[in-house]
Scaffold this active site. Structure first.
Site, PDB file in Angstrom:
ATOM      1  N   ILE A  49      32.295  52.559  39.733  1.00  0.00           N
ATOM      2  CA  ILE A  49      33.165  53.193  40.767  1.00  0.00           C
ATOM      3  C   ILE A  49      34.779  52.505  40.448  1.00  0.00           C
ATOM      4  CG2 ILE A  49      33.369  53.378  43.220  1.00  0.00           C
ATOM      5  CD1 ILE A  49      30.593  54.944  41.845  1.00  0.00           C
ATOM      6  N   GLU A  50      35.427  53.388  40.232  1.00  0.00           N
ATOM      7  CA  GLU A  50      36.868  53.039  40.377  1.00  0.00           C
ATOM      8  C   GLU A  50      37.513  53.623  41.426  1.00  0.00           C
ATOM      9  OE1 GLU A  50      40.852  53.809  37.729  1.00  0.00           O
ATOM     10  OE2 GLU A  50      39.078  54.358  36.964  1.00  0.00           O
ATOM     11  N   ILE A  51      38.308  52.700  42.528  1.00  0.00           N
ATOM     12  CA  ILE A  51      38.978  53.145  43.647  1.00  0.00           C
ATOM     13  C   ILE A  51      40.443  53.111  43.478  1.00  0.00           C
ATOM     14  CG2 ILE A  51      39.063  53.296  45.975  1.00  0.00           C
ATOM     15  CD1 ILE A  51      36.282  51.887  45.975  1.00  0.00           C
TER      16      ILE A  51
END
Length: 128
Positions: A121-123
């Site tokens: 998960i990239e934020i």
């Protein structure tokens, strides 16, 4: 220009729904939604992530629906520093970042975490 305008939803396959629900509602701050005949989704903005539990997938589904195969990038509606503070409060380890990346439309600054099924998960926040 093609005929596709935007993404409506994607489907995530998980092992343990309760653990996945906690991550996406508390850590990622998405809204839990029930639809259809007991189907579950996590809503954010105008999109959602539909959830399948491994071994109980709804039909039709992906050819090989497996937990941990996704690599997703989300754009935050707040500064990345605020996201980092929230992740720290949730005891959610950052595995990389903040780092500069190239997003779909402009430069972004990102942190990377893993969900309970080890999806990446990239934020990110948008760079000026």
């Amino acid at each position: 220009m093609g005929f596709i305008d935007h993404l409506d939803h994607l489907v995530l396959t998980c092992v343990d729904f309760e653990v996945t629900k906690r991550f996406y509602t508390e850590v990622m701050q998405m809204q839990l939604e029930t639809f259809g005949e007991g189907r579950i989704a996590f809503r954010f903005g105008n999109q959602k992530i539909n959830v399948h539990v491994r071994g109980s997938e709804f039909e039709p589904n992906a050819h090989l629906p497996v937990p941990g195969a996704l690599d997703l990038c989300f754009i935050a509606g707040v500064r990345l520093d605020d996201v980092v503070t929230h992740l720290e409060r949730c005891n959610c380890p950052i595995i990389e970042g903040p780092v500069e990346r190239t997003g779909a439309t402009q430069k972004i600054r990102s942190v990377y975490i893993r969900d309970p099924d080890f999806n990446l998960i990239e934020i990110a926040d948008l760079q000026e």
